[in-house]
Design a protein around this motif. Structure first.
Motif, mmCIF file in Angstrom:
data_model
loop_
_atom_site.group_PDB
_atom_site.id
_atom_site.type_symbol
_atom_site.label_atom_id
_atom_site.label_comp_id
_atom_site.label_asym_id
_atom_site.label_seq_id
_atom_site.Cartn_x
_atom_site.Cartn_y
_atom_site.Cartn_z
ATOM 1 N N UNK A 136 1.616 43.240 39.917
ATOM 2 C CA UNK A 136 2.407 44.562 40.495
ATOM 3 C C UNK A 136 1.553 45.381 41.476
ATOM 4 N N UNK A 137 2.223 45.835 42.628
ATOM 5 C CA UNK A 137 1.444 46.600 43.446
ATOM 6 C C UNK A 137 2.271 47.736 43.447
ATOM 7 N N UNK A 138 1.924 48.972 43.495
ATOM 8 C CA UNK A 138 2.718 50.264 43.391
ATOM 9 C C UNK A 138 2.597 50.824 44.724
ATOM 10 N N UNK A 139 1.759 50.453 45.588
ATOM 11 C CA UNK A 139 1.444 51.257 46.917
ATOM 12 C C UNK A 139 2.378 50.680 48.201
ATOM 13 N N UNK A 140 2.403 49.341 48.225
ATOM 14 C CA UNK A 140 2.830 48.831 49.376
ATOM 15 C C UNK A 140 4.382 48.537 49.641
ATOM 16 N N UNK A 142 5.425 45.769 48.861
ATOM 17 C CA UNK A 142 5.182 44.423 48.942
ATOM 18 C C UNK A 142 5.520 43.902 50.499
ATOM 19 N N UNK B 212 3.164 55.380 37.675
ATOM 20 C CA UNK B 212 3.045 53.946 37.599
ATOM 21 C C UNK B 212 1.891 53.385 38.310
ATOM 22 N N UNK B 214 -1.365 51.565 39.240
ATOM 23 C CA UNK B 214 -1.922 50.303 38.615
ATOM 24 C C UNK B 214 -3.338 50.627 37.753
ATOM 25 N N UNK B 267 -0.319 59.260 43.372
ATOM 26 C CA UNK B 267 1.296 59.651 43.695
ATOM 27 C C UNK B 267 1.274 60.896 42.845
ATOM 28 N N UNK B 376 5.279 62.079 44.074
ATOM 29 C CA UNK B 376 5.655 61.954 45.327
ATOM 30 C C UNK B 376 6.830 62.483 45.624
ATOM 31 N N UNK B 650 3.372 51.508 56.029
ATOM 32 C CA UNK B 650 3.056 51.085 54.799
ATOM 33 C C UNK B 650 3.515 52.437 53.759
ATOM 34 N N UNK B 653 7.357 52.371 53.509
ATOM 35 C CA UNK B 653 7.977 51.044 52.575
ATOM 36 C C UNK B 653 7.502 51.308 51.087
ATOM 37 N N UNK B 654 6.446 51.737 50.949
ATOM 38 C CA UNK B 654 5.908 52.016 49.614
ATOM 39 C C UNK B 654 6.584 52.694 48.751
ATOM 40 N N UNK B 658 9.150 52.564 45.564
ATOM 41 C CA UNK B 658 9.100 53.594 44.369
ATOM 42 C C UNK B 658 10.625 54.141 44.064
ATOM 43 N N UNK B 687 9.190 47.801 40.086
ATOM 44 C CA UNK B 687 9.829 46.524 41.223
ATOM 45 C C UNK B 687 8.765 45.744 41.343
#
Lengths: 155, 761
Positions: A136-140, A142, B212, B214, B267, B376, B650, B653-654, B658, B687
């Motif tokens: 899981x990545x929450x920033x990018x 993907x 969320x 990490x 966030x 956010x 970035x 997209x990020x 979310x 996701x």
């Protein structure tokens, strides 16, 4: 008082011995006994992939393996991904393609991607997305992360 | 990767260099909060309430204290009564210190599943957990209230016997036993609805969600016998943490040093303290450093979440597409204590279209869930899920193109926002025209059960207080320190602005994030403010550095500083053509011209800088399973000036992903007793890389006059449009409107099935 076991394993190509309790996960021993803190804890129940390492060629969540089970195994962690000052193509691609933001999931993604490339040197986008779905990545979002892996494949 | 060549007169801004902290992050060397160790460090664990609402009758810690390896135990009794309950933050509202303290450790009552009741420090985390489970707490159970409508009902259980109304930016007034209220408006809504040819009334709900990140919350604290306290942690705001900690543990602010380590996502969820005072009291009692690391389930149960909402809209429009009136009833969860993101939700709901007659009835509602924290663009996705669906439905009913309809009612620079002040300069028209002309909007969409939708957002940057310190070194390198924690690459975006302003290479600038003893006060890294606001202060410091260096050059040339000019890192004598010296050469001579060259500034920047975004999405709905697949996604965003275009993309997209997670998957599941049933990353479904395609980005650059390079903050806005854009696309695909977020498969299925008989008839 100690009920610790002596475990011998190869970590990033070097023979290592460490003492651990039966209740300690491989993740905990890597981080708190061997001070290899590059492997991250995100959930401690096998759902985020931040603690991904490669044991005997198999990608796994180090939070879900007991350290005593590592006896005799060969473990690869993020600390062994570069060769001296020479970065692995994946590491270079993550930097150049901005495949990271906060960086907490990055070691896990790099190890997962390495395990993929070890088996499938030229994956397509769908193969990359499928393989990395355990991390899981929450920033990018993907996008740039997947692009980074595809860029490393080109290199 | 973006083109690395300089553009539009900029040398550094607009390129995409590699971030200086990147190497440590790809090699595992970066030190995040849990990677920090001290000799003799103990490990703390927190016992949390299994009940959503209960009175604490008694706590027996004797068995825990008797366990070998246990060094300290604390409960609410160790937390002193606060010296002053309310802290006035000026325009930012009022902060309730007592409630903040009780949120860290309950005293008389527990207010949510996961509320801390006791803590243990032991030699290792396992013994701490064993001891924690030996603590016996007797509770007297009270009925919980678990959503805004239940909490506002006549016979609702009362969470607080008394409470101070919340004040997150705008003050509210106490209205009901569990709710406070704010009313805003303009014109005469009754008259406006009378003028309308079409009036629609709709209701929308959204569930509680989590940021969320990490990395869970981790802190290490030492409290020495001189009452000096040091905190090593991951925080969005070291100064906020320091000041709040001082109020709770009652030591002088100057005795506390907060050292921000690398932060693994925030966030909005890491700008408030939870475990730091607990670790502090455990350290005071044990006289050892104490680390507390939350487990993932604690993160879900006790931190972060963002409000569930109930929004009721009534919009009136003329046949020609002119909006005449709107009524918005907006109820936002505050969680256990008053002060949720209501006002920002109101701003987001109302700040895109000119509606001459409007009334907003907003409610900040206390429920037995964790205290809501910003996530956010706080409050915006829920608000847009309602308003942008309403706008789409109105356009549809009138037979108008959704962009033409928005254009007809579009708010432009200078138009009045609902609170009364004008919209700061931005080109909203260009945004709409760009979307309409884009190949994605023009492309035909074919195939069964496929649809296209869009949503439009305006969101505001916070400016306010930032600090920066710059030091020129004799080798020409520059040390740049700020007080703004780097969540996503802001060290590079700030270093780039410093290099641009100084006329040097970005590689010469070494950016760091300072602890609270080493730099002036700053607001946290929140509100899309770091690259914009801290960046503007960095530019001001750079100007002062150049001024000092002009004086040094004047000294060397025995002339007046006013006669020295500087461009692209070269200082020239205006009165002596040909006489010049480079930045590096002048730096090398600093000690013969008066000593070190440095400057520190704590400055203020303008708030309510608007940014705009439109998201355009194509989906395919499986009518049998209700699953929604995203086929194509384009993010249009006006960022003022993209400092580091790759990281700007970035952010876009990020944030979008979310928002997609919020739209389709994410929600808290509570049972009837108010216990959280999905406090894990398996059951709270973020996701994954398989859930989303590549995300196309279109960057617009309308300069922000409040920043020397025109920068607008870009971090938050793109989380807001996805739920509404996807809802509109689902409608386009299968002809049903989803009024409940997340639009999970079972809801989509139910809506499709419910529509079938009508179609058959």
């Amino acid at each position: 008082m100690s009920n610790k076991s002596l475990v011998t394993a190869t970590i990033n190509g070097e023979d290592k011995e460490f003492l651990c309790e039966p209740r300690q996960s491989l993740l905990e021993v890597l981080r708190d006994v061997l001070y290899l803190t590059g492997t991250k804890e995100g959930c401690n129940d096998g759902n985020c992939g931040a603690c991904s390492v490669i044991v005997d060629g198999v990608l796994l969540d180090s939070c879900c393996m007991l350290a005593v089970e590592a006896e005799g195994s060969s473990i690869e962690t993020i600390e062994g991904l570069a060769t001296g000052t020479e970065l692995h193509p994946l590491q270079r691609a993550f930097l150049e393609e901005t495949g990271l933001q906060c960086g907490i999931c990055t070691p896990g993604f790099l190890m997962a991607a390495k395990a993929l490339l070890d088996k499938t040197p030229k994956p397509d986008e769908q193969q990359v997305r499928h393989w990395l779905a355990g991390n899981l990545c929450r920033c990018t979002g993907y996008d740039k992360l997947v692009r980074s892996v595809l860029k490393a494949v080109e290199a | 990767m973006s083109d690395a060549s300089p553009k539009n007169g900029f040398n550094v801004v607009g390129t995409s260099p590699i971030r200086p902290d990147g190497l440590d992050k790809v090699t595992g060397r970066a030190q995040f909060a849990d990677d920090f160790h001290l000799p003799n460090m103990l490990h703390g664990k927190i016992l949390r309430s299994p009940h959503a609402h209960a009175r604490i009758v008694s706590i027996d810690t004797s068995a825990a204290e008797a366990l070998p390896g246990v060094r300290a135990v604390v409960t609410g009794a160790d937390f002193p009564a606060v010296r002053h309950e309310l802290l006035n933050l000026g325009t930012a509202g009022v902060l309730n210190i007592r409630e903040m303290s009780e949120n860290c450790m309950a005293k008389d009552k527990v207010l949510y599943d996961g509320h801390a009741v006791a803590a243990v420090a032991a030699d290792n985390p396992h013994d701490a957990e064993l001891a924690m489970n030996l603590i016996k707490v007797e509770y007297e159970l009270l009925p919980p209230v678990m959503n805004v409508r239940a909490a506002m009902a006549d016979d609702a259980p009362v969470v607080h016997e008394n409470f101070h109304p919340g004040g997150f930016i705008a003050p509210t007034e106490k209205y009901l036993p569990n709710a406070s209220r704010v009313q805003l408006g303009n014109g005469d809504p009754e008259q406006g609805f009378a003028e309308a040819d079409l009036v629609l009334e709709r209701e929308y709900t959204a569930e509680t969600i989590h940021q969320g990140y990490i990395e869970s919350h981790v802190t290490t604290v030492t409290w020495d016998s001189n009452d000096y306290v040091t905190v090593w942690t991951a925080t969005q705001g070291q100064f906020a943490l320091r000041d709040h900690l001082a109020d709770i543990i009652q030591v002088p602010i100057s005795n506390i040093n907060v050292v921000p380590l690398e932060i693994g996502g925030g966030f909005g969820g890491k700008e408030r303290l939870y475990i730091d005072p607990v670790a502090a009291f455990l350290s005071k009692k044990s006289q050892c450093p104490v680390k507390i690391a939350m487990r993932r389930d604690e993160v879900f149960r006790a931190t972060g979440p963002s409000s569930g909402t109930f929004i009721k809209l009534k919009f009136g429009v003329k046949r020609d597409g002119t909006l005449t009136a709107a009524h918005l009833h907006m109820a936002y969860e505050a969680g256990a204590y008053a002060g949720g993101p209501l006002f920002l939700g109101i701003m987001s709901a109302t700040s895109r279209y000119n509606i001459p007659n409007i009334h907003i009835d907003g409610f900040d509602v206390i429920v037995n869930k964790p205290t809501m924290r910003p996530y956010r663009a706080p409050g915006a996705p829920q608000a847009l899920f309602a308003v942008e669906q309403m706008i789409d439905e109105l356009a549809h009913e009138l037979g108008m193109d959704p962009i033409d309809f928005r254009m007809q009612n579009l708010m432009r620079t200078g138009d009045r926002l609902v609170p009364g002040f004008p919209l700061a300069p931005i080109d909203t028209e260009k945004m709409m025209e760009t979307v309409k002309a884009h190949p994605h909007y023009q492309a035909p969409l074919e195939g069964a059960n496929r649809g296209r939708g869009l949503a439009y957002s305006i969101w505001f940057n916070i400016g306010e207080i930032s600090s920066a310190r710059m030091q020129v070194n004799p080798d020409g390198s520059v040390t740049l320190a700020t007080a703004s924690p780097d969540l996503s690459g802001t060290r590079i975006s700030l270093a780039m602005q410093a290099a641009e302003a100084l006329g040097i290479d970005v590689e010469q600038v070494s950016p760091t994030v300072s602890d609270t003893q080493s730099i002036g006060f700053s607001l946290p890294s929140v509100g899309s403010r770091t690259t914009y606001s801290t960046g503007a202060i960095v530019c001001e410091v750079a100007q002062e550095i150049l001024k000092q260096m002009c004086e040094r050059a004047a000294l060397l040339w025995e002339t007046d500083a006013a006669d020295v000019s500087v461009e692209h890192g070269v200082f020239s004598n205006k009165t002596e053509p040909g006489q010049s010296i480079t930045f590096n050469e002048l730096a090398a001579r600093m000690f013969e011209t008066g000593g070190p060259i440095s400057h520190h500034r704590t400055g203020h920047t303008q708030s309510f800088i608007p940014g705009t975004a439109v998201h355009l999405v194509d989906v395919e709905v499986d009518p049998d399973t209700g699953k929604v697949d995203i086929l194509r996604y384009t993010i249009f965003q006006d960022v003022g000036k993209a400092v580091h275009p790759d990281y700007v993309e970035g952010q876009m997209q990020g944030a979008a992903v979310q928002g997609i997670g919020m739209a389709l998957n994410e929600e808290y599941f509570y049972d009837d007793e108010g216990r959280l049933k999905n406090a894990s990353l398996l059951d709270y479904r973020l996701p994954t890389s398989l859930d989303v395609p590549m995300l196309e980005t279109v960057v617009l650059e309308t300069p922000n006059p409040a920043h020397p390079f025109g920068v607008r903050g870009c971090g938050e806005i793109s989380i807001a449009p996805p739920p509404a854009a996807i809802a509109n696309a689902i409608h386009d695909a299968v002809g049903v409107r989803l009024n409940s977020m997340p639009m999970a498969p079972h809801k989509v299925c139910a809506a499709v099935n419910a529509a079938k008989p009508a179609k058959a008839a």
